[in-house]
Each structure stands twice: as structure tokens, then as C-alpha cells.
Design an enzyme around this catalytic site. Structure first.
Site, mmCIF file in Angstrom:
data_model
loop_
_atom_site.group_PDB
_atom_site.id
_atom_site.type_symbol
_atom_site.label_atom_id
_atom_site.label_comp_id
_atom_site.label_asym_id
_atom_site.label_seq_id
_atom_site.Cartn_x
_atom_site.Cartn_y
_atom_site.Cartn_z
ATOM 1 N N ARG A 79 50.154 -43.190 -28.442
ATOM 2 C CA ARG A 79 49.950 -44.078 -29.598
ATOM 3 C C ARG A 79 50.668 -45.416 -29.435
ATOM 4 O O ARG A 79 51.554 -45.561 -28.586
ATOM 5 C CB ARG A 79 50.427 -43.399 -30.887
ATOM 6 C CG ARG A 79 51.931 -43.123 -30.920
ATOM 7 C CD ARG A 79 52.254 -42.236 -32.076
ATOM 8 N NE ARG A 79 53.677 -42.197 -32.368
ATOM 9 C CZ ARG A 79 54.183 -42.365 -33.589
ATOM 10 N NH1 ARG A 79 53.399 -42.608 -34.604
ATOM 11 N NH2 ARG A 79 55.477 -42.276 -33.802
ATOM 12 N N THR A 103 63.695 -47.146 -24.241
ATOM 13 C CA THR A 103 62.303 -46.959 -23.838
ATOM 14 C C THR A 103 61.670 -48.268 -23.391
ATOM 15 O O THR A 103 61.814 -49.290 -24.064
ATOM 16 C CB THR A 103 61.489 -46.402 -25.030
ATOM 17 O OG1 THR A 103 62.091 -45.187 -25.447
ATOM 18 C CG2 THR A 103 60.043 -46.152 -24.636
ATOM 19 N N LYS A 137 63.846 -45.379 -19.915
ATOM 20 C CA LYS A 137 62.826 -44.337 -20.098
ATOM 21 C C LYS A 137 61.479 -45.048 -20.029
ATOM 22 O O LYS A 137 61.063 -45.705 -20.990
ATOM 23 C CB LYS A 137 63.035 -43.646 -21.440
ATOM 24 C CG LYS A 137 61.917 -42.687 -21.820
ATOM 25 C CD LYS A 137 62.455 -41.649 -22.771
ATOM 26 C CE LYS A 137 61.391 -40.984 -23.596
ATOM 27 N NZ LYS A 137 61.805 -39.702 -24.135
ATOM 28 N N LYS A 170 57.629 -45.409 -20.030
ATOM 29 C CA LYS A 170 56.436 -44.711 -20.535
ATOM 30 C C LYS A 170 55.279 -44.922 -19.556
ATOM 31 O O LYS A 170 54.974 -46.056 -19.163
ATOM 32 C CB LYS A 170 56.050 -45.247 -21.918
ATOM 33 C CG LYS A 170 57.058 -44.876 -22.994
ATOM 34 C CD LYS A 170 57.032 -43.392 -23.337
ATOM 35 C CE LYS A 170 57.944 -43.080 -24.504
ATOM 36 N NZ LYS A 170 57.946 -41.669 -24.885
ATOM 37 N N ASP A 202 58.302 -40.864 -18.789
ATOM 38 C CA ASP A 202 57.744 -40.001 -19.826
ATOM 39 C C ASP A 202 56.235 -40.234 -19.880
ATOM 40 O O ASP A 202 55.784 -41.305 -20.308
ATOM 41 C CB ASP A 202 58.379 -40.297 -21.191
ATOM 42 C CG ASP A 202 57.956 -39.276 -22.254
ATOM 43 O OD1 ASP A 202 57.123 -38.397 -21.936
ATOM 44 O OD2 ASP A 202 58.458 -39.361 -23.392
ATOM 45 N N GLU A 247 59.300 -36.545 -17.745
ATOM 46 C CA GLU A 247 59.177 -35.833 -19.020
ATOM 47 C C GLU A 247 57.705 -35.578 -19.346
ATOM 48 O O GLU A 247 56.858 -36.462 -19.207
ATOM 49 C CB GLU A 247 59.817 -36.727 -20.093
ATOM 50 C CG GLU A 247 59.853 -36.168 -21.479
ATOM 51 C CD GLU A 247 60.687 -37.050 -22.420
ATOM 52 O OE1 GLU A 247 61.475 -37.900 -21.941
ATOM 53 O OE2 GLU A 247 60.552 -36.900 -23.640
ATOM 54 N N ASP A 287 59.055 -31.752 -23.288
ATOM 55 C CA ASP A 287 59.271 -32.355 -24.610
ATOM 56 C C ASP A 287 58.277 -31.725 -25.592
ATOM 57 O O ASP A 287 58.598 -30.738 -26.266
ATOM 58 C CB ASP A 287 59.122 -33.885 -24.528
ATOM 59 C CG ASP A 287 59.354 -34.568 -25.867
ATOM 60 O OD1 ASP A 287 59.788 -33.889 -26.823
ATOM 61 O OD2 ASP A 287 59.109 -35.791 -25.991
ATOM 62 N N LYS A 316 64.686 -32.332 -29.974
ATOM 63 C CA LYS A 316 64.557 -33.370 -31.013
ATOM 64 C C LYS A 316 64.626 -32.684 -32.358
ATOM 65 O O LYS A 316 63.932 -31.679 -32.588
ATOM 66 C CB LYS A 316 63.213 -34.079 -30.910
ATOM 67 C CG LYS A 316 63.059 -35.003 -29.722
ATOM 68 C CD LYS A 316 61.702 -35.674 -29.791
ATOM 69 C CE LYS A 316 61.464 -36.539 -28.571
ATOM 70 N NZ LYS A 316 60.027 -36.688 -28.306
ATOM 71 N N CYS A 361 64.627 -38.514 -29.815
ATOM 72 C CA CYS A 361 64.253 -38.853 -31.196
ATOM 73 C C CYS A 361 62.805 -39.308 -31.224
ATOM 74 O O CYS A 361 62.204 -39.554 -30.185
ATOM 75 C CB CYS A 361 65.163 -39.947 -31.752
ATOM 76 S SG CYS A 361 65.045 -41.529 -30.877
HETATM 77 C C1 LIG Z 1 61.765 -43.138 -29.205
HETATM 78 C C2 LIG Z 1 62.005 -42.208 -28.048
HETATM 79 N N1 LIG Z 1 62.606 -42.879 -26.959
HETATM 80 C C3 LIG Z 1 60.705 -41.554 -27.596
HETATM 81 O O1 LIG Z 1 60.112 -41.983 -26.652
HETATM 82 N N2 LIG Z 1 60.328 -40.493 -28.323
HETATM 83 C C4 LIG Z 1 59.131 -39.730 -28.147
HETATM 84 C C5 LIG Z 1 57.909 -40.382 -28.658
HETATM 85 C C6 LIG Z 1 58.041 -40.667 -30.119
HETATM 86 C C7 LIG Z 1 56.877 -41.243 -30.854
HETATM 87 O O2 LIG Z 1 55.748 -41.333 -30.385
HETATM 88 O O3 LIG Z 1 57.165 -41.563 -32.005
HETATM 89 C C8 LIG Z 1 59.016 -39.078 -26.798
HETATM 90 O O4 LIG Z 1 57.931 -38.746 -26.375
HETATM 91 O O5 LIG Z 1 60.033 -38.784 -26.161
HETATM 92 MG MG LIG Z 2 58.836 -37.521 -24.704
#
Ligand SMILES: C[C@H](N)C(=O)N[C@@H](CCC(=O)O)C(=O)O
Ligand SMILES: [Mg+2]
Length: 370
Positions: A24, A135, A160, A162, A190, A218, A243, A267, A295
Site C-alpha cells: 500500500r 524505512t 529497512k 521496502k 522487507d 522480512e 512478519d 508487533k 510497528c
Molecule cells: C513502519 C514500519 N517500519 C513498517 O514497515 N511496518 C510494517 C508495514 C506497516 C504498514 O503498512 O502500515 C511492516 O511491514 O513491517
Molecule cells: Mg514487515
């Protein structure tokens, strides 16, 4: 100290930049804030984001769950009876982990206030300081490289990254960031479920062969695909972290027995709050499995509770991804845990130490059921 009523508010805080994952894109934090009132005048604070794509929870479901299932069980309960209250919350209904988390966090806040001690001391104590990663949202390669350099320049030594959008570009994204930050930061990836098991092995082995050192990867595959998680874990050197595949203690036990991951991301919004998070940390410690504390898009209300837990369970929670407050354009909370870029510290204030939350909107102004 007896519970008298539970009140809600909606907290909206813009993000510094859009948060983009394989699942998202989000422009602002929009979380339900829970205030548990007591006959002594003390108020406990909790918070729940509507991360429907991960937990299934929406603003409406969070408010409904608390209003109609959790709250009626808690009125008149003594805060000193913590274990009884957490059982009442956890057995109020199935699922709805974010609603349960918000109320539990507020109850633990009050438990600390009752005994005049910060929450981490009530959970066993520790060194009240943790260091979080930050992130880097999935985006064009140039943007991700620029964001990574900026984060490292601000003192973050753990990024981290994405991924999970397009396997070929993902590999190039990570190689480019690795080259740009050199040895100045550890890289965590992740994929947020974005790869197939075979794609994950291809990508991770490709990066390993290219000399890119990754701290961990992750949730490479779909949440329910535990066989896929095991397939990847068995075939790469890089540690794999679960996760979205694990919410509560029973899932953690199954995952550990299957050897489907090397590390577990705890989490509060998945565990339903602190009581189950403590159980998971203890199960993981018994099996010598490391954990990360993570989180969702949360402000410094619920993330504060995660920080207290991380401090108290630092023997097993060795990695911290509590960057929610750092992603926000401003901190709406007065008091509480101190977030200063990568450094997060706890004061001696009782409970979570929150004095005031600015900008709370009445719940009738959100889409939550009245
Ligand atoms: C905010 C944190 N670093 C993070 O990436 N959290 C989640 C995704 C949270 C979201 O989509 O609101 C994660 O996948 O680890
Ligand atoms: Mg994650």
C-alpha cells in the site's frame, strides 16, 4: 484504581513523505486513540491504526470491537488485577488484534501509573534506550538511493528497504543502495509478501553472489505460505524474518517448529497488545530465536509501549523497527518516550508518561461506527 469509562478520538498526522510498500501507499497516519478513564482521575492511553491489508482491522471495526465487546467487560475492573483484565480483553472476541492492543496498551499505562513506575520497570527493567532503523519506501532507484543517503546522514545506521514490487528492479534497487551507503549502514529488506518463494531465493542468492551483505529479509512471500517461508529459509544464507505470517504465540510456536523463519517480528498490533507480545518473546527466547520489535503506521503513543517492551525484553528483542514517529511530520504527544531520529529514550515518568495528545478529533468525524 477502577476503570470508569473508555473514550475514543481520531488522530491524523501527515507523514514527512508518502509511505510505500508492496501492499500500500499511505500519506498520513490516521489512528484511533483510546483513553481509559479511572475513578482516581488517571487516564491510560492507547492507539490503533487501521492496517486492513495486514491485520484486517478498519477504523469502524476497531471502534465497534472496543465499544461493544471489550469495553463492557472492563468497566469497574481494578487496574491492579492486570492479568485478569488482559484475559478479559483477549477473550472478548476473536481476531481484532489492533483494538485489543490499543486497550491493553492503555491498561498497562495505568498499571505503571498505579505503582508510580515507568512501564519498562513493571515489565522487568532494562537500559531505557533503544536504536531504531528507518524505512526507505519502495520507489524509483534514484529516489531510494537519495532517501537512503539522507537517512544515513541523519544518523540512522540501519535501513529497512521496502521491496517486493518487481523482482528485477528490486535487485537493482538494493545493489544501488548498498553501493551508495557503503559500510555506513546495515540493510534490512522487507518484501511485504511481494515475491513468490522461487523469486525470493533467486533475488536473495543473486544479491549474496554479488557480494551485497544483508542483515535479514522480512516476509518474502504471502503471509499464509509457511511452506514458502521454509523453502526460502532453507535455501539462502541471509536470515529470513517472519512478519505478516505470525500474529500470536500459537503461530510463533508452529513457525519455530517448522523452521519456517530465523527471526520473528513482534508487533503489538498483531499480538493484540503487550501480554501476548511478552509470551512470544519468552517462547522465542526458550528456542533461542531472535526477535525484532516492529510497528505499523503509529505515532509515539502505541510505539512508546513497544519501546518499553523492547527495553524489558532486550535479551531476545535484538532488532528495533520503531520508526513510526520518525516518519510523522510532527509529534502530537506531550510527554512520553523521547524520539530523536534513531535514538529512542525513556524517562522515569510513570506508565507511558503521556501528558497530553494534541489535535484529537471527536470520533464522530471519522468513518467509525457511532
Ligand atoms: C513502519 C514500519 N517500519 C513498517 O514497515 N511496518 C510494517 C508495514 C506497516 C504498514 O503498512 O502500515 C511492516 O511491514 O513491517
Ligand atoms: Mg514487515
Amino acid at each position: 484504581m477502577k476503570i470508569t469509562r473508555i473514550e475514543f478520538g481520531m488522530l491524523r498526522v501527515p507523514l514527512k513523505t508518502p509511505f510505500k510498500t508492496a501492499l500500500r501507499t499511505v500519506q498520513q497516519v490516521e489512528d484511533i486513540v483510546v483513553m481509559v478513564h479511572t475513578d482516581s482521575g488517571n487516564i491510560g492511553y492507547g492507539e490503533a491504526p487501521a492496517t486492513a491489508v495486514i491485520t484486517g482491522d478498519t477504523h469502524g471495526s476497531i471502534v465497534d470491537a472496543i465499544r461493544h465487546y471489550i469495553s463492557p467487560r472492563l468497566i469497574g475492573e481494578e487496574i491492579a488485577d492486570l492479568n485478569r483484565i488482559t484475559r478479559l480483553i483477549q477473550t472478548a472476541m476473536e481476531k481484532n488484534s489492533s483494538a485489543k492492543a490499543a486497550v491493553e496498551i492503555a491498561i498497562y499505562d495505568l498499571f505503571g501509573q498505579l505503582y508510580g513506575a515507568p512501564l519498562y520497570k513493571m515489565l522487568g527493567g532494562g537500559d531505557p534506550l533503544v536504536t531504531t532503523d528507518i524505512t526507505i519506501s519502495v520507489d524509483t532507484i534514484d529516489k531510494m538511493v537519495a532517501d537512503s543517503i539522507s537517512a544515513v546522514d541523519r544518523g540512522f545506521d540501519s535501513l529497512k528497504i521496502k521491496v517486493g514490487k518487481d523482482i528485477g528492479v528490486d535487485i537493482e534497487r538494493v545493489k544501488a543502495i548498498y553501493a551508495a551507503v557503503e559500510n555506513r549502514a546495515l540493510l534490512r529488506l522487507d518484501a511485504n509478501q511481494g515475491w513468490s518463494a522461487k523469486e525470493a531465493v533467486y533475488a536473495i542468492r543473486g544479491l549474496e553472489d554479488a557480494g551485497v551483505r544483508l542483515e535479514l529479509v522480512e516476509q518474502p512471500v504471502r503471509a499464509r505460505d509457511l511452506e514458502g517461508m521454509r523453502y526460502v529459509t532453507e535455501r539462502v544464507h541471509t536470515p529470513i524474518m517472519a512478519d505478516e505470517s505470525v500474529f500470536g504465540p500459537m503461530e510463533v510456536i508452529k513457525l519455530i517448529h517448522m523452521r519456517a523463519a530465523d527471526i520473528i517480528n513482534i508487533k503489538l498490533m498483531k499480538t493484540g497488545g503487550i501480554s501476548n507480545a511478552v509470551r512470544i518473546a519468552d517462547i522465542a527466547a526458550m528456542h533461542q530465536v531472535e526477535c525484532m520489535i516492529g510497528c505499523m503506521l503509529e505515532t509515539s503513543i502505541s510505539v512508546a509501549a513497544a519501546v518499553h517492551l523492547a527495553v524489558a525484553k532486550s535479551d531476545v528483542i535484538t532488532k528495533v523497527d520503531l520508526d513510526g514517529p520518525s516518519l510523522c511530520a510532527y509529534n502530537p504527544v506531550e510527554g512520553g518516550v523521547i524520539f530523536n531520529e534513531s535514538e529512542i529514550s525513556i524517562t522515569d515518568a510513570p506508565g507511558l508518561g503521556i501528558r497530553e495528545i494534541r489535535g484529537l478529533e471527536p470520533i464522530s468525524n471519522c468513518n467509525a461506527a457511532a
